[in-house]
Scaffold this active site. Structure first.
Site, PDB file in Angstrom:
ATOM      1  N   GLU A  29       6.067  -8.129  13.065  1.00 23.01           N
ATOM      2  CA  GLU A  29       4.831  -8.768  13.522  1.00 23.01           C
ATOM      3  C   GLU A  29       4.365  -9.810  12.508  1.00 23.01           C
ATOM      4  O   GLU A  29       4.108  -9.497  11.344  1.00 23.01           O
ATOM      5  CB  GLU A  29       3.756  -7.702  13.743  1.00 23.01           C
ATOM      6  CG  GLU A  29       4.127  -6.717  14.846  1.00 23.01           C
ATOM      7  CD  GLU A  29       3.289  -5.458  14.821  1.00 23.01           C
ATOM      8  OE1 GLU A  29       2.261  -5.443  14.102  1.00 23.01           O
ATOM      9  OE2 GLU A  29       3.663  -4.486  15.499  1.00 23.01           O
ATOM     10  N   GLU A  60       5.946  -1.306  17.673  1.00 26.45           N
ATOM     11  CA  GLU A  60       6.743  -0.754  16.583  1.00 26.45           C
ATOM     12  C   GLU A  60       7.972  -0.002  17.081  1.00 26.45           C
ATOM     13  O   GLU A  60       9.045  -0.079  16.471  1.00 26.45           O
ATOM     14  CB  GLU A  60       5.879   0.158  15.709  1.00 26.45           C
ATOM     15  CG  GLU A  60       4.899  -0.576  14.821  1.00 26.45           C
ATOM     16  CD  GLU A  60       3.685  -1.118  15.567  1.00 26.45           C
ATOM     17  OE1 GLU A  60       3.019  -2.038  15.048  1.00 26.45           O
ATOM     18  OE2 GLU A  60       3.417  -0.605  16.675  1.00 26.45           O
ATOM     19  N   GLN A  82       4.014  -3.700   9.868  1.00 25.91           N
ATOM     20  CA  GLN A  82       2.948  -4.407   9.153  1.00 25.91           C
ATOM     21  C   GLN A  82       2.165  -3.527   8.188  1.00 25.91           C
ATOM     22  O   GLN A  82       1.811  -3.954   7.086  1.00 25.91           O
ATOM     23  CB  GLN A  82       2.006  -5.046  10.168  1.00 25.91           C
ATOM     24  CG  GLN A  82       1.153  -6.148   9.604  1.00 25.91           C
ATOM     25  CD  GLN A  82       0.462  -6.923  10.706  1.00 25.91           C
ATOM     26  OE1 GLN A  82      -0.501  -6.434  11.310  1.00 25.91           O
ATOM     27  NE2 GLN A  82       0.948  -8.125  10.980  1.00 25.91           N
ATOM     28  N   PHE A  83       1.900  -2.276   8.558  1.00 28.02           N
ATOM     29  CA  PHE A  83       1.300  -1.271   7.686  1.00 28.02           C
ATOM     30  C   PHE A  83       2.003   0.056   7.956  1.00 28.02           C
ATOM     31  O   PHE A  83       2.392   0.329   9.094  1.00 28.02           O
ATOM     32  CB  PHE A  83      -0.203  -1.108   7.939  1.00 28.02           C
ATOM     33  CG  PHE A  83      -1.039  -2.259   7.474  1.00 28.02           C
ATOM     34  CD1 PHE A  83      -1.592  -2.278   6.194  1.00 28.02           C
ATOM     35  CD2 PHE A  83      -1.286  -3.341   8.311  1.00 28.02           C
ATOM     36  CE1 PHE A  83      -2.360  -3.344   5.765  1.00 28.02           C
ATOM     37  CE2 PHE A  83      -2.048  -4.414   7.887  1.00 28.02           C
ATOM     38  CZ  PHE A  83      -2.595  -4.416   6.610  1.00 28.02           C
ATOM     39  N   ALA A  84       2.136   0.887   6.926  1.00 29.42           N
ATOM     40  CA  ALA A  84       2.766   2.191   7.128  1.00 29.42           C
ATOM     41  C   ALA A  84       2.035   2.995   8.191  1.00 29.42           C
ATOM     42  O   ALA A  84       2.641   3.810   8.887  1.00 29.42           O
ATOM     43  CB  ALA A  84       2.800   2.963   5.807  1.00 29.42           C
ATOM     44  N   ASP A  85       0.751   2.761   8.344  1.00 27.10           N
ATOM     45  CA  ASP A  85      -0.046   3.457   9.354  1.00 27.10           C
ATOM     46  C   ASP A  85       0.417   3.154  10.775  1.00 27.10           C
ATOM     47  O   ASP A  85       0.100   3.901  11.707  1.00 27.10           O
ATOM     48  CB  ASP A  85      -1.515   3.042   9.230  1.00 27.10           C
ATOM     49  CG  ASP A  85      -2.018   3.075   7.804  1.00 27.10           C
ATOM     50  OD1 ASP A  85      -1.454   2.344   6.964  1.00 27.10           O
ATOM     51  OD2 ASP A  85      -2.987   3.794   7.527  1.00 27.10           O
ATOM     52  N   ILE A  87       3.591   2.939  11.724  1.00 24.56           N
ATOM     53  CA  ILE A  87       4.982   3.325  11.916  1.00 24.56           C
ATOM     54  C   ILE A  87       5.147   4.503  12.878  1.00 24.56           C
ATOM     55  O   ILE A  87       6.236   4.754  13.399  1.00 24.56           O
ATOM     56  CB  ILE A  87       5.633   3.660  10.556  1.00 24.56           C
ATOM     57  CG1 ILE A  87       7.152   3.467  10.613  1.00 24.56           C
ATOM     58  CG2 ILE A  87       5.259   5.074  10.090  1.00 24.56           C
ATOM     59  CD1 ILE A  87       7.822   3.482   9.264  1.00 24.56           C
ATOM     60  N   PRO A  89       4.373   5.123  16.103  1.00 30.27           N
ATOM     61  CA  PRO A  89       4.995   4.914  17.417  1.00 30.27           C
ATOM     62  C   PRO A  89       6.517   4.774  17.350  1.00 30.27           C
ATOM     63  O   PRO A  89       7.198   4.998  18.345  1.00 30.27           O
ATOM     64  CB  PRO A  89       4.344   3.611  17.912  1.00 30.27           C
ATOM     65  CG  PRO A  89       3.036   3.544  17.208  1.00 30.27           C
ATOM     66  CD  PRO A  89       3.311   4.124  15.849  1.00 30.27           C
ATOM     67  N   HIS A 129      -5.140   1.569   7.613  1.00 32.07           N
ATOM     68  CA  HIS A 129      -4.373   0.605   6.831  1.00 32.07           C
ATOM     69  C   HIS A 129      -4.081   1.118   5.424  1.00 32.07           C
ATOM     70  O   HIS A 129      -3.775   0.319   4.538  1.00 32.07           O
ATOM     71  CB  HIS A 129      -5.126  -0.724   6.721  1.00 32.07           C
ATOM     72  CG  HIS A 129      -5.417  -1.384   8.027  1.00 32.07           C
ATOM     73  ND1 HIS A 129      -6.473  -1.018   8.819  1.00 32.07           N
ATOM     74  CD2 HIS A 129      -4.775  -2.390   8.674  1.00 32.07           C
ATOM     75  CE1 HIS A 129      -6.482  -1.769   9.909  1.00 32.07           C
ATOM     76  NE2 HIS A 129      -5.468  -2.605   9.843  1.00 32.07           N
TER      77      HIS A 129
END
Length: 338
Positions: A29, A60, A82-85, A87, A89, A129
């Protein structure tokens, strides 16, 4: 030797591999024209074209799923979540497909994919985030988990990850992206230092996956840690005067058990330090490994210093993080134990 921030080192690693291997592609993204939300891919699309560096939909599961297909076909995707948060999905694709592909196909197919993603707090990003979900992946056989703490390691480990024939989750601590960090409460992101963080060789080199680093030698106690917490441990060591040996794990899976055991047998005490929630965090595995292998050398119980067992607190994130004061108190208590 040029100096680079971690962002620059990560970008340079992708640049090196894309220049060497036409099968390496980068996507995710906003990573194309914009260069990524943290600018890690800035300039790569202009240099290599939109057929090798391109934006993906906000999906994702689709990002990872297409990467698995590309890997089976012989391409080496280096993708960004874009953020580990974000991941979660894609978790089923990682666990059920990428991790198992080489095994279920009897090596007919592999998943040589690298999944880069920023982790941890410190940018006032709130609950969605700022998470540190590394332990969710260390439990999965077939997936490698990497977390560098400095630019030199970041570049070498990322090149090694892209060259690896198995899937690698490459966590990038956001607090270490842009500048020096002394282990204390840092400044807001807008005021982060933009000065380089470390010496990084030009061109190709690798840091081996599965090998820890002795960040700081010592004889009193071993601190097992990684990522941002390496510098928190260093600050606590300086403030307490306790001669701690700080082991930067660098790779959580595969884990360098030999370096851990050697250090703990030398010091007789062990602290496990990480930013993620304590319960079922990776520190539990580290504690078990030390207990099983070093029990008769321990002079005090293994201590875990971690994030608290609570949803990530936006307004109180600096109280949530283990800081030098909390680490220092636990170090002193360990040294007093008989």
């Amino acid at each position: 030797m040029p100096q680079m921030s971690m962002i620059e080192a990560i970008r340079d690693a992708m640049d090196v591999k894309m220049g060497q291997d036409d099968d390496v592609v980068v996507y995710g993204e906003d990573v194309g024209y914009f260069g990524g939300v943290f600018r890690c891919t800035h300039g790569l699309q202009k240099k290599y074209g939109s057929h090798r560096v391109f934006d993906s939909p906000i999906n994702e599961s689709g990002i990872v799923g297409t990467a698995i297909g590309m890997g089976a076909y012989g391409i080496r995707p280096c993708i960004e979540i874009q953020f580990a948060d974000y991941i979660y999905p894609a978790y089923d694709q990682i666990v059920s497909e990428a991790a198992r592909l080489r095994y279920r196909s009897n090596k007919d197919f592999t998943a040589p994919i690298t999944i880069r993603t920023p982790c941890g707090g410190g940018i006032f990003g709130g609950q969605t985030h700022s998470q540190s979900p590394e332990s969710l992946f260390t439990h999965v056989s077939g997936v490698k988990t990497v977390i560098p703490s400095n630019p030199y390691d970041a570049k070498g480990l990322l090149i090694a990850s892209i060259e690896d024939n198995d899937p690698v989750i490459f966590f990038e601590p956001k607090r270490l992206y842009n500048g020096p960090f002394d282990g204390h409460h840092d400044r807001p992101a807008s005021n982060w230092s933009k000065h380089p963080l470390g010496d990084v060789p030009e061109g190709h080199y690798t840091v081996p996956i599965g090998k820890a680093s002795v960040f700081s030698e010592g004889k009193d106690v071993t601190i097992l840690t990684y990522g941002t917490m390496v510098f928190v441990a260093e600050a606590a060591k300086k403030e307490t005067g306790i001669d701690a040996e700080i082991i930067d794990l660098r790779t959580l899976m595969p884990l360098d058990v030999d370096t851990i055991v050697e250090s703990v047998k030398k010091t007789g005490r062990c602290m496990v330090l990480h930013e993620a929630t304590q319960t079922s965090g990776f520190g539990a595995e580290l504690s078990a490994q030390v207990q099983e292998r070093c029990f008769y050398h321990l002079e005090a119980p293994v201590v875990r210093v971690c994030g608290f067992d609570t949803p990530y607190p936006h307004a109180q994130e600096w109280d949530y993080f283990p800081g030098p004061a909390r680490v220092g108190r636990e170090l002193k208590a360990m040294m007093e134990a008989v």
